[in-house]
Design a protein around this motif. Structure first.
Motif, mmCIF file in Angstrom:
data_model
loop_
_atom_site.group_PDB
_atom_site.id
_atom_site.type_symbol
_atom_site.label_atom_id
_atom_site.label_comp_id
_atom_site.label_asym_id
_atom_site.label_seq_id
_atom_site.Cartn_x
_atom_site.Cartn_y
_atom_site.Cartn_z
ATOM 1 N N PHE A 36 53.996 26.333 49.805
ATOM 2 C CA PHE A 36 54.270 27.728 50.175
ATOM 3 C C PHE A 36 55.751 27.968 50.453
ATOM 4 N N ARG A 37 56.438 26.965 50.952
ATOM 5 C CA ARG A 37 57.873 27.114 51.175
ATOM 6 C C ARG A 37 58.616 27.273 49.846
ATOM 7 N N GLU A 38 58.129 26.577 48.821
ATOM 8 C CA GLU A 38 58.795 26.613 47.519
ATOM 9 C C GLU A 38 58.252 27.707 46.604
ATOM 10 N N LEU A 39 57.248 28.430 47.048
ATOM 11 C CA LEU A 39 56.593 29.428 46.193
ATOM 12 C C LEU A 39 57.555 30.482 45.641
ATOM 13 N N PRO A 40 58.529 30.974 46.416
ATOM 14 C CA PRO A 40 59.443 31.985 45.859
ATOM 15 C C PRO A 40 60.256 31.485 44.670
ATOM 16 N N LEU A 64 47.208 32.451 49.744
ATOM 17 C CA LEU A 64 47.567 32.868 48.387
ATOM 18 C C LEU A 64 47.193 34.320 48.133
ATOM 19 N N LEU A 65 46.024 34.727 48.621
ATOM 20 C CA LEU A 65 45.606 36.117 48.442
ATOM 21 C C LEU A 65 46.543 37.077 49.165
ATOM 22 N N GLU A 66 47.004 36.695 50.342
ATOM 23 C CA GLU A 66 47.938 37.555 51.083
ATOM 24 C C GLU A 66 49.240 37.727 50.296
ATOM 25 N N VAL A 67 49.757 36.631 49.757
ATOM 26 C CA VAL A 67 51.008 36.710 48.985
ATOM 27 C C VAL A 67 50.791 37.525 47.717
ATOM 28 N N ALA A 81 51.409 33.003 42.975
ATOM 29 C CA ALA A 81 50.188 32.964 43.783
ATOM 30 C C ALA A 81 48.972 33.381 42.956
ATOM 31 N N ILE A 82 49.145 34.392 42.110
ATOM 32 C CA ILE A 82 48.032 34.844 41.267
ATOM 33 C C ILE A 82 47.627 33.743 40.290
ATOM 34 N N VAL A 83 48.618 33.082 39.695
ATOM 35 C CA VAL A 83 48.317 31.984 38.768
ATOM 36 C C VAL A 83 47.593 30.859 39.501
ATOM 37 N N ALA A 92 38.266 36.549 44.097
ATOM 38 C CA ALA A 92 38.950 37.592 44.855
ATOM 39 C C ALA A 92 40.295 37.984 44.257
ATOM 40 N N VAL A 93 40.820 37.185 43.321
ATOM 41 C CA VAL A 93 42.110 37.530 42.706
ATOM 42 C C VAL A 93 41.938 38.586 41.618
ATOM 43 N N LEU A 94 40.729 38.732 41.090
ATOM 44 C CA LEU A 94 40.534 39.614 39.941
ATOM 45 C C LEU A 94 40.839 41.082 40.231
ATOM 46 N N PRO A 95 40.450 41.652 41.373
ATOM 47 C CA PRO A 95 40.832 43.051 41.639
ATOM 48 C C PRO A 95 42.344 43.254 41.677
#
Length: 604
Positions: A36-40, A64-67, A81-83, A92-95
């Protein structure tokens, strides 16, 4: 401004502790926190990351859903995060994804990151499927072309059938790209016929789209069964004939890899289809610009007819064109390897006199073999590059990878207990995986085995970003040594004069000491200045700093530069005596670095 030392080494506990704190903050020990630290800055997901997320799904999914909901595809972290959620097949990512796919908002900067094999879960959603398939009919050509690519990457159910049906429509958006995806996913005879009709029947396909169809036909022939392969050769021969006869223009770059792949397809089919060698010969005799860039590969396509190939190649070597003579020598060396053919040897030697020394002549002589050819190959090696010289001498001296690796182990270059035979076999397998049509050279096997053991590390001196991350490079090189050189932490910061911005440095293009790079090795902090070279690393500064760290630790090894033909830098971790032995005995093109006395800075 006072000149600053290029390299500083210190055991200052405060500086070392601060760098360790910085490492812990930027790269936490916990893999999930580090993710999560490296996610950006995460542009793609690796297998290790996905496995970790699956193992800790309960903790990862809510974050991940929050991001994903917050950042969407306006920011890198949202798209990543979506990937990640798709890789976890989280419903829950589909919407969230539906809104993104529908909107095509202008500020959706990182939307393209969603279209990757790891995100194929998106294709399970009926609404996303309908949206993307409907975009194929968009009035906006840009949207329609993008939809072709997106449907193909996601392997969207029903997409290949849509592509196949649309190929015959006049003005179909990105028809060549549709053909490419069909070739990968449905290499049937019926689809090949549709692709051939869309490509070669009226109205004619032109420009880069023609190159795309050419690539698709080659790919489909390689993926399909015997009947598909034969039919793809028919299509390729028809295209080559129309180009040869001036019926069809070649209005794309003749250096296109699609042409190279098509010539290789003819070469593979030529033993069972004489038309392939005859077609390649026609193009060569006519000096058609289609084969100028890949003349040696066009000659290779005639090798199934040895008298024809020999006649063409010898004729080119006697001609006035140096580049054609070199291409002919290269093809002769490959086709007549081990033949000890006096006529060909004499012709190559004469061409070398006529056109001057060239690696292709020496390499061909070394391949053909025999005392005369070997002596001639070695005669002018001082004029050739280090890598070419090494390969020629390995052939003429009959060197093999296993004894060379055994010697490297005895010299201490390889870890204790290394098994030369197993190492050579693993290296050979890796080379064959990358180049299945090419028997690995023993010299290449030797160098690949050194790399797999961590004794030979390398990198492209051109980075993927600006500023080039020297800290990440050092960590990567250290990791590649398999713990032979351990770096605990590394950091890079811009360090430029007051009043000068990072943009000023990049805009000016001046070479300045723009970066301060620090790393921890063996309980010491090594700091050095790295110069700004645009998107290129300051490779010299990196190598000097690594060797200074080794010297400070009283280790006899050095990172020794190994010459390459490109812009990669390879470094052999070995003592100077060992490096010199490998250079003298096995012709490894290493520039031996002898230890130098280093003046310690005050206060270290």
């Amino acid at each position: 401004m006072a000149k600053r030392p290029r390299i500083e080494i210190t055991t200052d506990p405060e500086r070392i502790a601060e760098l360790r704190r910085d490492r812990a903050e930027r790269s936490p020990a916990d893999p999930l926190e580090r993710f999560f630290r490296e996610l950006p800055d995460t542009y793609s997901l690796g297998e290790t990351q996905i496995a970790m997320l699956k193992a800790r799904r309960g903790e990862a999914v809510p974050r991940l859903l929050e991001v994903a909901a917050r950042a969407g595809v306006k920011q890198v972290e949202g798209a990543a995060a979506i990937v990640a959620l798709c890789a976890l097949e989280e419903p829950a990512v589909l919407p969230i994804a539906r809104k993104i796919v529908r909107s095509r908002a202008k500020n959706a900067t990182w939307r393209h990151m969603l279209f990757t094999p790891e995100a194929r879960f998106l294709g399970t959603d009926p609404e996303i499927r309908r949206t993307l398939l409907a975009d194929l009919d968009s009035d906006d050509p840009k949207v329609a072309k993008q939809a072709v690519q997106e449907c193909g990457i996601l392997g969207l159910p029903g997409a290949l059938e849509e592509f196949s049906e649309r190929l015959g429509r006049p003005g179909a958006a990105d028809a060549a790209r549709m053909a490419w995806w069909i070739a990968q996913g449905a290499p049937t005879r019926a689809n090949l016929d549709r692709i051939g009709a869309a490509w070669l029947d009226e109205p004619a396909v032109v420009g880069d789209e023609s190159a795309g169809f050419l690539a698709a036909v080659v790919r489909l022939g390689g993926e399909g069964g015997p009947d598909v392969r034969a039919a793809s050769i028919d299509l390729l021969l028809r295209w080559f004939a129309e180009v040869r006869d001036g019926v069809r223009p070649v209005d794309f770059m003749t250096g296109s890899m699609a042409i190279l792949d098509a010539l290789d397809a003819l070469r593979r089919a030529a033993p069972g289809d004489p038309r392939c060698a005859a077609m390649a010969a026609d193009l060569i005799r006519g000096r058609h610009r289609l084969v100028e860039t890949f003349l040696s590969r066009a000659l290779d396509a005639t090798a199934a007819d040895p008298p024809l190939h020999r006649s063409l190649a010898l004729g080119l070597m006697e001609g006035p064109d140096p580049s054609a003579a070199r291409a002919a020598a290269k093809s002769l060396g490959s086709t007549f390897a081990g033949a000890v053919d006096d006529e060909i040897v004499a012709a190559i030697r004469a061409a070398r006199v006529q056109h001057g020394a060239a690696e292709e002549f020496d390499e061909a002589l070394s391949r053909i073999g025999g005392a005369t050819a070997s002596a001639a190959a070695e005669a002018q090696l001082d004029e050739q590059s280090g890598p070419a010289r090494m390969k020629v001498l390995w052939r003429t001296r009959g060197l093999a990878a296993e004894p060379a690796l055994a010697r490297a182990a005895a010299l201490g270059v390889l870890p204790a207990g290394s098994d030369p035979a197993a190492m050579a076999e693993a290296a050979r397998a890796a080379l064959l995986e990358n180049w299945p049509d090419r028997e690995p050279e023993p010299a290449d096997v030797f160098q690949r085995a050194l790399a797999q053991a961590g004794a030979l590390v390398g990198f492209d001196t051109e980075a993927d970003e600006i500023p080039p991350p020297h800290d990440a490079l050092i960590l990567s090189l250290a990791g590649a040594t398999r713990d032979a050189f351990v770096v605990e932490a590394a950091r890079q910061t811009w360090d430029i004069p007051a009043g000068v911005s990072e943009e000023d440095v990049m805009d000016s293009g001046d070479v300045v000491d723009a970066y301060k790079v620090e790393f921890l090795h063996d309980g010491r902090l090594v700091a050095f200045r790295a110069r700004y070279f645009g998107d290129y690393y300051d490779a010299e500064a990196v190598a000097d700093a690594l060797n200074a760290a080794l010297a400070e630790s009283a280790r006899p090894e050095r990172f020794q530069a190994v010459l390459t033909d490109g812009q990669d830098l390879e470094l052999l971790l070995a003592t100077p005596d060992a490096a010199e032995a490998l250079r003298n005995e096995f012709f490894l093109p290493v520039v031996v670095e002898r230890p130098r006395r280093r003046k310690k800075p005050k206060g270290s």
